[in-house]
Design an enzyme around this catalytic site. Structure first.
Site, PDB file in Angstrom:
ATOM      1  N   ILE A  61     -24.894  19.771 -33.008  1.00 21.81           N
ATOM      2  CA  ILE A  61     -25.323  21.072 -31.940  1.00 21.81           C
ATOM      3  C   ILE A  61     -25.360  22.261 -32.820  1.00 21.81           C
ATOM      4  O   ILE A  61     -25.359  23.205 -31.969  1.00 21.81           O
ATOM      5  CB  ILE A  61     -24.170  20.843 -30.817  1.00 21.81           C
ATOM      6  CG1 ILE A  61     -22.981  20.998 -31.175  1.00 21.81           C
ATOM      7  CG2 ILE A  61     -24.354  19.438 -29.837  1.00 21.81           C
ATOM      8  CD1 ILE A  61     -22.106  21.445 -30.072  1.00 21.81           C
ATOM      9  N   HIS A 109     -32.912  22.318 -28.215  1.00 22.76           N
ATOM     10  CA  HIS A 109     -31.817  23.404 -28.607  1.00 22.76           C
ATOM     11  C   HIS A 109     -31.161  24.100 -27.510  1.00 22.76           C
ATOM     12  O   HIS A 109     -31.401  25.455 -27.294  1.00 22.76           O
ATOM     13  CB  HIS A 109     -32.679  24.293 -29.389  1.00 22.76           C
ATOM     14  CG  HIS A 109     -31.818  25.193 -30.097  1.00 22.76           C
ATOM     15  ND1 HIS A 109     -30.637  24.819 -30.970  1.00 22.76           N
ATOM     16  CD2 HIS A 109     -31.807  26.593 -30.680  1.00 22.76           C
ATOM     17  CE1 HIS A 109     -29.891  25.782 -31.578  1.00 22.76           C
ATOM     18  NE2 HIS A 109     -30.764  26.902 -31.469  1.00 22.76           N
ATOM     19  N   ASP A 138     -29.451  18.656 -31.407  1.00 17.23           N
ATOM     20  CA  ASP A 138     -29.866  19.825 -30.543  1.00 17.23           C
ATOM     21  C   ASP A 138     -30.842  20.509 -31.316  1.00 17.23           C
ATOM     22  O   ASP A 138     -31.583  21.317 -30.459  1.00 17.23           O
ATOM     23  CB  ASP A 138     -28.643  20.519 -30.398  1.00 17.23           C
ATOM     24  CG  ASP A 138     -28.967  21.721 -29.261  1.00 17.23           C
ATOM     25  OD1 ASP A 138     -29.645  21.378 -28.193  1.00 17.23           O
ATOM     26  OD2 ASP A 138     -28.772  22.694 -29.345  1.00 17.23           O
TER      27      ASP A 138
END
Length: 105
Positions: free
Chosen positions: A14, A72, A40
């Site tokens: 992430i 994202h 992400d």
């Protein structure tokens, strides 16, 4: 360096897209060494006309059934924002008190 991870690992990123070599990740997923991956953002992510970051439709990651890509936005949750604010305030308190920062060795 996915081969250094335990076989069957589930890889989650992430953070910044450039921290993951997507070619190596694809090889590791296809070989089964990485059981699944969730990203992400990727180094190949682009902005659309509304300034949203996404993985292009033709990206090979999107053709892998055990790879999940989000646009994202992993930080856009109430829990994350609350956590980030608590950490920020604690870091500021530590700086003011001359204490060591969290997560810094």
């Amino acid at each position: 360096k996915f081969d250094m991870m335990k076989p069957g690992v589930v890889y989650v990123n992430i953070g910044r897209g450039v921290t993951t070599n997507t070619d190596d990740l694809l090889d590791a997923v296809r070989s089964g060494h990485v059981a699944a991956a969730a990203l992400d953002v990727t180094a190949q992510s682009v902005l659309d006309s509304a300034d949203r970051v996404f993985v292009p439709d033709d990206h090979p990651l999107l053709r892998e059934p055990r790879v999940f890509c989000s646009p994202h936005m992993s930080a856009f949750s109430d829990k994350y924002i609350d956590y980030a604010m608590r950490v920020l305030l604690e870091q500021m308190r530590r700086v003011d008190a001359g204490e060591n920062l969290l997560f810094v060795q």
